[in-house]
Design a protein around this motif. Structure first.
Motif, PDB file in Angstrom:
ATOM      1  N   PHE A  28      20.715   7.090  27.536  1.00 17.51           N
ATOM      2  CA  PHE A  28      21.935   6.195  26.752  1.00 17.51           C
ATOM      3  C   PHE A  28      21.489   6.984  25.403  1.00 17.51           C
ATOM      4  CE2 PHE A  28      25.491   5.741  24.326  1.00 17.51           C
ATOM      5  CZ  PHE A  28      26.821   6.197  24.720  1.00 17.51           C
ATOM      6  N   GLY A  29      20.079   6.161  25.053  1.00 17.58           N
ATOM      7  CA  GLY A  29      19.735   6.056  22.902  1.00 17.58           C
ATOM      8  C   GLY A  29      18.808   7.709  23.456  1.00 17.58           C
ATOM      9  N   HIS A  30      18.591   7.815  24.175  1.00 23.98           N
ATOM     10  CA  HIS A  30      17.618   9.056  24.046  1.00 23.98           C
ATOM     11  C   HIS A  30      18.509  10.085  24.092  1.00 23.98           C
ATOM     12  CE1 HIS A  30      13.296   7.921  24.283  1.00 23.98           C
ATOM     13  NE2 HIS A  30      13.918   6.571  24.053  1.00 23.98           N
ATOM     14  N   GLN A  31      19.133   9.974  24.902  1.00 23.86           N
ATOM     15  CA  GLN A  31      20.315  11.379  25.077  1.00 23.86           C
ATOM     16  C   GLN A  31      21.224  11.445  23.896  1.00 23.86           C
ATOM     17  OE1 GLN A  31      20.670  13.838  27.244  1.00 23.86           O
ATOM     18  NE2 GLN A  31      18.807  12.586  28.062  1.00 23.86           N
ATOM     19  N   ALA A  32      20.814  10.380  23.174  1.00 24.55           N
ATOM     20  CA  ALA A  32      22.375  10.249  21.502  1.00 24.55           C
ATOM     21  C   ALA A  32      21.185  10.682  20.865  1.00 24.55           C
ATOM     22  CB  ALA A  32      22.552   8.898  21.241  1.00 24.55           C
ATOM     23  N   ALA A  33      20.069  10.174  20.763  1.00 23.92           N
ATOM     24  CA  ALA A  33      19.059  10.442  19.626  1.00 23.92           C
ATOM     25  C   ALA A  33      18.728  12.131  19.520  1.00 23.92           C
ATOM     26  CB  ALA A  33      17.918   9.773  19.955  1.00 23.92           C
ATOM     27  N   THR A  34      18.767  12.852  20.965  1.00 24.55           N
ATOM     28  CA  THR A  34      18.131  14.018  21.215  1.00 24.55           C
ATOM     29  C   THR A  34      19.465  15.236  20.092  1.00 24.55           C
ATOM     30  OG1 THR A  34      17.524  14.263  23.444  1.00 24.55           O
ATOM     31  CG2 THR A  34      18.163  16.171  22.311  1.00 24.55           C
ATOM     32  N   VAL A  35      20.689  15.293  19.943  1.00 26.60           N
ATOM     33  CA  VAL A  35      21.900  14.821  19.042  1.00 26.60           C
ATOM     34  C   VAL A  35      21.961  15.285  17.336  1.00 26.60           C
ATOM     35  CG1 VAL A  35      23.835  15.870  19.348  1.00 26.60           C
ATOM     36  CG2 VAL A  35      23.451  15.166  21.774  1.00 26.60           C
ATOM     37  N   ALA A  36      21.158  13.881  17.648  1.00 32.04           N
ATOM     38  CA  ALA A  36      21.074  13.785  16.023  1.00 32.04           C
ATOM     39  C   ALA A  36      19.650  14.251  15.570  1.00 32.04           C
ATOM     40  CB  ALA A  36      20.459  12.039  16.259  1.00 32.04           C
ATOM     41  N   VAL A  37      18.715  14.695  16.366  1.00 37.25           N
ATOM     42  CA  VAL A  37      17.502  15.420  16.441  1.00 37.25           C
ATOM     43  C   VAL A  37      16.856  16.761  15.622  1.00 37.25           C
ATOM     44  CG1 VAL A  37      14.673  15.603  16.744  1.00 37.25           C
ATOM     45  CG2 VAL A  37      16.051  13.234  17.241  1.00 37.25           C
ATOM     46  N   MET A 182      20.775   0.789  21.808  1.00 36.96           N
ATOM     47  CA  MET A 182      20.775   0.775  22.976  1.00 36.96           C
ATOM     48  C   MET A 182      19.063   0.663  23.652  1.00 36.96           C
ATOM     49  SD  MET A 182      22.974   1.980  24.435  1.00 36.96           S
ATOM     50  CE  MET A 182      23.893   1.264  23.681  1.00 36.96           C
ATOM     51  N   THR A 183      17.723   0.750  22.624  1.00 36.54           N
ATOM     52  CA  THR A 183      16.742   0.576  22.781  1.00 36.54           C
ATOM     53  C   THR A 183      16.353  -1.183  22.634  1.00 36.54           C
ATOM     54  OG1 THR A 183      15.628   2.988  21.385  1.00 36.54           O
ATOM     55  CG2 THR A 183      14.295   0.950  22.152  1.00 36.54           C
ATOM     56  N   ALA A 184      17.376  -2.001  22.353  1.00 34.02           N
ATOM     57  CA  ALA A 184      17.242  -3.056  21.683  1.00 34.02           C
ATOM     58  C   ALA A 184      17.810  -3.828  23.113  1.00 34.02           C
ATOM     59  CB  ALA A 184      18.124  -3.910  20.881  1.00 34.02           C
ATOM     60  N   ILE A 185      18.747  -3.368  24.162  1.00 35.22           N
ATOM     61  CA  ILE A 185      19.524  -3.953  24.918  1.00 35.22           C
ATOM     62  C   ILE A 185      18.330  -3.367  26.290  1.00 35.22           C
ATOM     63  CG2 ILE A 185      20.756  -3.280  26.992  1.00 35.22           C
ATOM     64  CD1 ILE A 185      22.792  -2.474  24.533  1.00 35.22           C
ATOM     65  N   ALA A 186      17.855  -2.033  26.434  1.00 38.27           N
ATOM     66  CA  ALA A 186      16.307  -2.090  27.046  1.00 38.27           C
ATOM     67  C   ALA A 186      15.528  -2.932  27.278  1.00 38.27           C
ATOM     68  CB  ALA A 186      16.360  -1.179  27.248  1.00 38.27           C
ATOM     69  N   LEU A 187      15.005  -3.735  25.696  1.00 43.74           N
ATOM     70  CA  LEU A 187      13.731  -4.237  25.706  1.00 43.74           C
ATOM     71  C   LEU A 187      14.258  -6.165  25.924  1.00 43.74           C
ATOM     72  CD1 LEU A 187      11.291  -4.526  24.936  1.00 43.74           C
ATOM     73  CD2 LEU A 187      12.591  -5.447  22.452  1.00 43.74           C
ATOM     74  N   LEU A 188      15.676  -5.586  25.859  1.00 40.85           N
ATOM     75  CA  LEU A 188      15.985  -7.282  26.521  1.00 40.85           C
ATOM     76  C   LEU A 188      16.093  -7.474  27.390  1.00 40.85           C
ATOM     77  CD1 LEU A 188      17.667 -10.280  25.226  1.00 40.85           C
ATOM     78  CD2 LEU A 188      19.658  -8.877  24.819  1.00 40.85           C
ATOM     79  N   ALA A 189      16.778  -6.442  28.330  1.00 39.62           N
ATOM     80  CA  ALA A 189      16.537  -6.778  29.940  1.00 39.62           C
ATOM     81  C   ALA A 189      15.273  -6.901  30.358  1.00 39.62           C
ATOM     82  CB  ALA A 189      17.241  -4.878  30.498  1.00 39.62           C
ATOM     83  N   THR A 190      14.026  -6.596  29.610  1.00 41.05           N
ATOM     84  CA  THR A 190      13.278  -6.660  30.577  1.00 41.05           C
ATOM     85  C   THR A 190      12.960  -8.782  30.266  1.00 41.05           C
ATOM     86  OG1 THR A 190      12.059  -6.859  28.556  1.00 41.05           O
ATOM     87  CG2 THR A 190      12.093  -5.405  29.568  1.00 41.05           C
TER      88      THR A 190
END
Length: 405
Positions: A28-37, A182-190
């Motif tokens: 989700f985070g990377h798809q959102a970032a793609t639009v921003a970039v 979203m990346t923070a959530i992904a890191l926390l999930a580990t």
């Protein structure tokens, strides 16, 4: 009771549930970032050449770092590698916000950060790909992989929409903010992942020759060749603007609808993947799905009405998702754990390079002849090559997933 709906049983396993939540947040985070970039690049340059160059800035680091990540995934604890990759991406996400809000933004800086973000993704991609088969019972692996494909399709639909709405209100920095969260959530999930030492016996030793192993195993070789044929010969995305201009007046809403139709097809298959993931003959399913993809792309090339074109793309998206689901299960189940990181990284490289080269092929043929010809000839050629693989590769044609009732 078994139904044809998506099988949610793997989510009852806490470790897989954590991995799935982390992977969904990551996507989700990377798809959102793609639009921003894309938006920031356009704001800085007002040039389609620069927005097109973003594909190179993303693909090259993934292709270069992905195999390195695969080697590391077969040499170290995969949980540690995923955490390291997530930490790198979180750092880059903060840097993207900082360059936007501080006023120091430039094309060179933005592209450098995009490349670093892609490198972080490539570093952990091979290890992430092995999680379902390590965290789930054998019988649940296909359903677990189907769930990851569904989360990707949902991210493709919801991530850009959420980013677009926030960017319209504020600026591209809002899209980067979503990436941070979203990346923070992904890191926390580990945190909820168990240790993942390499090897079926947990020896931590990885033998040499991951690529050689892939080429020796006929089932894997045929599966990869099928995917490459579908991508190289029939990937249609680069031709969407041309077809839109030729047939539908260049309406940007139609262009967006083309992309959404692919995602909708994939999501439909995901929602009804319960029946698909219980089919044991994974090789046959991949071959049929890849052949259907080629025919659907050819149909898109001949479609006159907009509804017919969108219907062909929905079928293509459904076929693509079906192929990805069963190929993922086949590759993970057919590969010993000591090779899975490297074979998974090879799968990722093929998944990146194939569509990019397929887009290039489509553009060249369209420039020499026409866009519809590029779509029809490529789609039919892809189906023909898939048929040839089916005839020549008995191991793939007869491959049966283990542990299914």
């Amino acid at each position: 009771m078994r139904t044809g709906l998506i099988d949610l049983e793997p989510l009852r396993t806490p470790a897989f549930r954590a991995a799935w939540i982390g992977g969904t947040a990551h996507g989700f985070g990377h798809q959102a970032a793609t639009v921003a970039v894309l938006q920031q690049t356009w704001d800085l340059t007002r040039s389609p050449l620069w927005t097109g160059a973003l594909g190179v800035a993303t693909a090259v680091p993934m292709i270069l770092v992905g195999p390195v990540g695969g080697v590391l995934a077969d040499a170290v604890d995969r949980r540690v590698l995923i955490r390291l990759a997530s930490a790198v991406q979180l750092f880059v996400a903060f840097a993207l916000v900082a360059q936007m809000v501080s006023g120091v933004a430039s094309v060179a800086l933005l592209f450098g950060l995009v490349a670093l973000l892609a490198a972080g993704t490539g570093l952990g991609a091979g290890a992430r790909r092995t999680l379902p088969v390590r965290l789930l019972p054998t019988a649940q692996v296909p359903a677990g992989i189907a769930l990851t494909v569904v989360s990707f399709q949902v991210s493709m639909l919801a991530g850009p929409a959420a980013a677009g709405a926030l960017i319209a209100i504020w600026s591209p920095a809002a899209g980067y903010g979503l990436l941070v969260a979203m990346t923070a959530i992904a890191l926390l999930a580990t945190t909820w992942l168990p240790a993942l030492p390499v090897g079926d016996a947990g020896t931590g030793r990885a033998p040499a020759g991951g690529w050689a192993f892939l080429l020796r195993r006929r089932t894997l070789r045929g599966s990869f060749a099928t995917d490459l044929a579908a991508c190289l010969l029939a990937f249609p995305v680069s031709l969407f603007p041309l077809v839109n201009e030729l047939r539908y007046g260049g309406d940007p809403r139609v262009l967006g609808a083309f992309l959404s139709a692919l995602a909708v097809g994939g999501l439909i298959v995901g929602l009804f993947s319960g029946a698909l993931t219980r089919i044991r003959r994974a090789g046959v399913v991949q071959l049929v799905a890849a052949g259907t993809w080629g025919l659907a792309v050819a149909g898109f090339g001949t479609a006159g009405s907009l509804w017919a074109a969108l219907a062909c793309l929905v079928v293509a998206g459904a076929a693509d998702s079906a192929s990805v689901m069963v190929r993922g299960a086949l590759v993970q189940m057919e590969t010993p754990d000591v090779y899975r990181g490297r074979v998974s990284s090879a799968e990722i490289v093929v998944g990146i390079a194939g569509p990019e080269l397929g887009n290039l092929r489509g553009g060249l043929v369209a420039a020499l002849v026409s866009g519809p010809f590029a779509l029809v000839s490529g789609g039919l050629a892809a189906t023909a090559v898939v048929g040839w693989v089916a005839l020549r590769n008995r191991a793939l044609r007869e491959y049966t997933l283990p542990g299914r009732s």
